[in-house]
Design a protein around this motif. Structure first.
Motif, PDB file in Angstrom:
ATOM      1  N   ALA A 152       0.833  -1.207   0.000  1.00 24.39           N
ATOM      2  CA  ALA A 152       0.000   0.000   0.000  1.00 24.39           C
ATOM      3  C   ALA A 152       0.865   1.253   0.000  1.00 24.39           C
ATOM      4  CB  ALA A 152      -0.929  -0.009   1.212  1.00 24.39           C
ATOM      5  N   GLY A 153       1.935   1.243   0.762  1.00 21.65           N
ATOM      6  CA  GLY A 153       2.832   2.394   0.806  1.00 21.65           C
ATOM      7  C   GLY A 153       3.521   2.656  -0.520  1.00 21.65           C
ATOM      8  N   LYS A 154       3.709   1.617  -1.306  1.00 25.03           N
ATOM      9  CA  LYS A 154       4.397   1.757  -2.593  1.00 25.03           C
ATOM     10  C   LYS A 154       3.454   2.046  -3.749  1.00 25.03           C
ATOM     11  CE  LYS A 154       8.221  -1.317  -1.426  1.00 25.03           C
ATOM     12  NZ  LYS A 154       8.855  -2.587  -1.723  1.00 25.03           N
ATOM     13  N   THR A 155       2.148   1.868  -3.569  1.00 25.63           N
ATOM     14  CA  THR A 155       1.228   2.008  -4.694  1.00 25.63           C
ATOM     15  C   THR A 155       0.106   3.020  -4.496  1.00 25.63           C
ATOM     16  OG1 THR A 155      -0.108   0.172  -3.900  1.00 25.63           O
ATOM     17  CG2 THR A 155       1.587  -0.357  -5.511  1.00 25.63           C
ATOM     18  N   VAL A 156      -0.037   3.608  -3.333  1.00 24.21           N
ATOM     19  CA  VAL A 156      -1.113   4.570  -3.098  1.00 24.21           C
ATOM     20  C   VAL A 156      -0.616   5.977  -3.447  1.00 24.21           C
ATOM     21  CG1 VAL A 156      -2.617   5.622  -1.367  1.00 24.21           C
ATOM     22  CG2 VAL A 156      -2.221   3.162  -1.346  1.00 24.21           C
TER      23      VAL A 156
ATOM     24  N   VAL B  88       7.039   3.525 -21.066  1.00 30.47           N
ATOM     25  CA  VAL B  88       7.204   2.779 -19.822  1.00 30.47           C
ATOM     26  C   VAL B  88       6.201   3.363 -18.838  1.00 30.47           C
ATOM     27  CG1 VAL B  88       8.782   2.241 -17.930  1.00 30.47           C
ATOM     28  CG2 VAL B  88       9.653   2.389 -20.269  1.00 30.47           C
ATOM     29  N   CYS B  89       5.356   2.506 -18.282  1.00 29.18           N
ATOM     30  CA  CYS B  89       4.267   3.002 -17.435  1.00 29.18           C
ATOM     31  C   CYS B  89       4.398   2.532 -15.985  1.00 29.18           C
ATOM     32  CB  CYS B  89       2.928   2.540 -17.989  1.00 29.18           C
ATOM     33  SG  CYS B  89       2.565   3.154 -19.641  1.00 29.18           S
ATOM     34  N   SER B  90       3.777   3.314 -15.102  1.00 33.09           N
ATOM     35  CA  SER B  90       3.677   2.979 -13.681  1.00 33.09           C
ATOM     36  C   SER B  90       2.220   3.133 -13.272  1.00 33.09           C
ATOM     37  CB  SER B  90       4.549   3.912 -12.842  1.00 33.09           C
ATOM     38  OG  SER B  90       5.899   3.758 -13.174  1.00 33.09           O
ATOM     39  N   TRP B  91       1.759   2.241 -12.379  1.00 34.07           N
ATOM     40  CA  TRP B  91       0.362   2.218 -11.946  1.00 34.07           C
ATOM     41  C   TRP B  91       0.280   2.439 -10.443  1.00 34.07           C
ATOM     42  CZ3 TRP B  91       2.505  -0.573 -15.746  1.00 34.07           C
ATOM     43  CH2 TRP B  91       1.847  -0.636 -16.976  1.00 34.07           C
ATOM     44  N   TYR B  92      -0.774   3.158 -10.020  1.00 29.28           N
ATOM     45  CA  TYR B  92      -0.983   3.479  -8.604  1.00 29.28           C
ATOM     46  C   TYR B  92      -2.467   3.410  -8.278  1.00 29.28           C
ATOM     47  CZ  TYR B  92       3.667   5.284  -9.355  1.00 29.28           C
ATOM     48  OH  TYR B  92       4.985   5.381  -9.697  1.00 29.28           O
ATOM     49  N   ILE B  93      -2.773   3.209  -7.011  1.00 23.18           N
ATOM     50  CA  ILE B  93      -4.145   3.235  -6.503  1.00 23.18           C
ATOM     51  C   ILE B  93      -4.384   4.623  -5.930  1.00 23.18           C
ATOM     52  CG2 ILE B  93      -5.743   2.307  -4.788  1.00 23.18           C
ATOM     53  CD1 ILE B  93      -4.095  -0.297  -4.896  1.00 23.18           C
TER      54      ILE B  93
END
Length: 121
Positions: free
Chosen positions: A36-40, A85-90
């Protein structure tokens, strides 16, 4: 005496299994909190960047995004721009039951090529 020894062995095995389950539970909760800390990502950060911004400046505002959730976040989103190059987050603070807002940032040639927001079930 043999009955007592069998009871002690059984209790010892139950204790070891109980400790193992508790350790696994703590480890699992730790992994979820870490992911959660890495993707929120807060909506304010998403709104503060725009296509064309330098990649370094945008990435400085983003968490790493590297977690076991990455593959799940990719599903159901728009087509990824070619050669990016993509990155995804919540999205942080998202409270819709059963759905999450996903933010996607795609970089190409050192710049933010595209940002997208979509719902994921």
């Amino acid at each position: 005496m043999a009955q007592r020894k069998g009871c002690l062995i059984g209790c010892g095995v139950a204790l070891v299994v109980g400790i193992a389950v508790a350790v696994a539970l703590v480890f699992g909760i730790g992994k979820i909190v870490d992911a959660a800390g890495k993707t929120v990502l807060e909506p304010e950060v998403y709104a503060s960047v725009k296509a064309g911004d330098p990649e370094d400046a945008v990435r400085a505002k983003l968490p790493s995004g590297e977690s076991f959730l990455k593959e799940a976040l990719k599903e159901g989103g728009p087509v990824q721009p070619a050669d990016s190059v993509c990155s995804w987050y919540i999205a942080g603070g998202d409270t819709a039951a059963g759905e999450e807002t996903v933010y996607r940032f795609c970089f190409k040639d050192g710049k933010l090529a595209e940002k997208a927001s979509y719902r994921m079930k």
